[in-house]
Enzyme design. Sequence first.
Site, PDB file in Angstrom:
ATOM      1  N   ASN A  83       0.868  -1.171   0.000  1.00 27.67           N
ATOM      2  CA  ASN A  83       0.000   0.000   0.000  1.00 27.67           C
ATOM      3  C   ASN A  83       0.908   1.226   0.000  1.00 27.67           C
ATOM      4  OD1 ASN A  83      -1.787   2.057   0.477  1.00 27.67           O
ATOM      5  ND2 ASN A  83      -2.437   1.345   2.505  1.00 27.67           N
ATOM      6  N   LYS A 126       0.166   4.212  -0.241  1.00 26.85           N
ATOM      7  CA  LYS A 126      -0.476   5.391   0.370  1.00 26.85           C
ATOM      8  C   LYS A 126      -0.229   6.617  -0.524  1.00 26.85           C
ATOM      9  CE  LYS A 126      -0.243   3.125   4.792  1.00 26.85           C
ATOM     10  NZ  LYS A 126      -0.143   3.209   6.248  1.00 26.85           N
ATOM     11  N   HIS A 175      -9.469   1.141   4.827  1.00 27.51           N
ATOM     12  CA  HIS A 175      -8.206   1.333   5.548  1.00 27.51           C
ATOM     13  C   HIS A 175      -8.466   2.257   6.742  1.00 27.51           C
ATOM     14  CE1 HIS A 175      -4.135   2.482   6.542  1.00 27.51           C
ATOM     15  NE2 HIS A 175      -3.738   1.407   5.879  1.00 27.51           N
ATOM     16  N   GLU A 205      -6.909   4.667   7.830  1.00 26.44           N
ATOM     17  CA  GLU A 205      -6.696   6.086   7.524  1.00 26.44           C
ATOM     18  C   GLU A 205      -7.931   6.674   6.828  1.00 26.44           C
ATOM     19  OE1 GLU A 205      -2.945   5.479   5.542  1.00 26.44           O
ATOM     20  OE2 GLU A 205      -2.067   4.903   7.465  1.00 26.44           O
ATOM     21  N   GLU A 221      -5.423  -4.986  10.369  1.00 20.82           N
ATOM     22  CA  GLU A 221      -4.388  -3.983  10.633  1.00 20.82           C
ATOM     23  C   GLU A 221      -4.670  -3.302  11.966  1.00 20.82           C
ATOM     24  OE1 GLU A 221      -2.354  -2.590   6.742  1.00 20.82           O
ATOM     25  OE2 GLU A 221      -4.102  -1.329   7.071  1.00 20.82           O
ATOM     26  N   GLY A 277       2.595   2.190  10.887  1.00 12.35           N
ATOM     27  CA  GLY A 277       3.574   3.270  10.775  1.00 12.35           C
ATOM     28  C   GLY A 277       4.240   3.628  12.096  1.00 12.35           C
ATOM     29  N   SER A 312       3.518  -2.215  10.366  1.00 11.64           N
ATOM     30  CA  SER A 312       4.966  -2.288  10.608  1.00 11.64           C
ATOM     31  C   SER A 312       5.561  -3.647  10.253  1.00 11.64           C
ATOM     32  CB  SER A 312       5.287  -1.900  12.054  1.00 11.64           C
ATOM     33  OG  SER A 312       4.879  -0.570  12.303  1.00 11.64           O
TER      34      SER A 312
HETATM   35  P1  13P Z   1       3.079   0.320   7.721  1.00 12.39           P
HETATM   36  O1  13P Z   1       3.592  -0.977   7.107  1.00 12.39           O
HETATM   37  O2  13P Z   1       3.803   1.517   7.254  1.00 12.39           O
HETATM   38  O3  13P Z   1       2.965   0.200   9.199  1.00 12.39           O
HETATM   39  O4  13P Z   1       1.580   0.516   7.171  1.00 12.39           O
HETATM   40  C1  13P Z   1       0.693  -0.540   7.232  1.00 12.39           C
HETATM   41  C2  13P Z   1      -0.506  -0.192   6.458  1.00 12.39           C
HETATM   42  O5  13P Z   1      -1.251   0.686   6.824  1.00 12.39           O
HETATM   43  C3  13P Z   1      -0.753  -0.900   5.198  1.00 12.39           C
HETATM   44  O6  13P Z   1      -2.014  -0.634   4.700  1.00 12.39           O
END
Ligand code: 13P
Length: 249
Positions: free
Chosen positions: A9, A11, A94, A96, A166, A172, A212
Amino acid sequence: MRKKIVAGNWKMNTTVQEGIELAKGVNDKVSGSDVTVILCTPFVHLTEVKRQISKETLYLGAQNCSDHQSGAYTGEVSAAMVKSAGADYVILGHSERRSYYGETDSLLADKVKIVLENNLTPIFCVGEVLKEREAGKHFDVVKKQMNEGLFNLSAPEFSKIVIAYEPVWAIGTGKTATAEQAQEIHKVIRDHIAAKYGSEIAENTSVIYGGSCKPSNAKELFSNPDVDGGLIGGASLNADDFMGIVTAF
Ligand code: 13P
């Protein structure tokens, strides 16, 4: 048999040119194993990234799409557009999107329907925030997200879904769920699917982990019986790191 999946992803990262280079790097390194590899890029990258993909096990995905089929929705991107750009997958729900853009389970249920109608596979994200885990509510949170976002689907429709667990506190942050925590909740997710759709569909649904995930911890996470791969954020922005995760299987 359920698929092993590693999805990147990206982002809101990379320009189109940087995305092309990243996709080239991944395409060069994918070696046609039994792992389905997916690049979920920003919308404007889709067509160009598609041109870089030549390996049979490498697929394209988007990170979101509209809850409407088409029409006067300025700034939105439809599932049909995503499909026509060459994508096969769409991340939906997601954390976010849920927290920054107010996406609710009922909106997501509409998006899931539209994505399926356009022959795309939803990668449906669930996961709890830290407070909910500390209060011991994490199982209830993901079950509610599944009930409201997915469980209005028919069994044939649900069979096409990929679920990404997740934990929001691991996204992150460098804090990964332990292999035990991941296995425990992935099993809860699979059991919840079995209770609604039966054990055959549950056994065939890929449930992947995100938060992560790195080359150094992927092997331990993926060696769990109910963890079928990963949804990778930060580490998907470097072809070597991303492929280090893919080859961890
Ligand atoms: P990270 O791997 O940066 O923690 O992000 C995970 C994520 O949100 C994947 O959709």
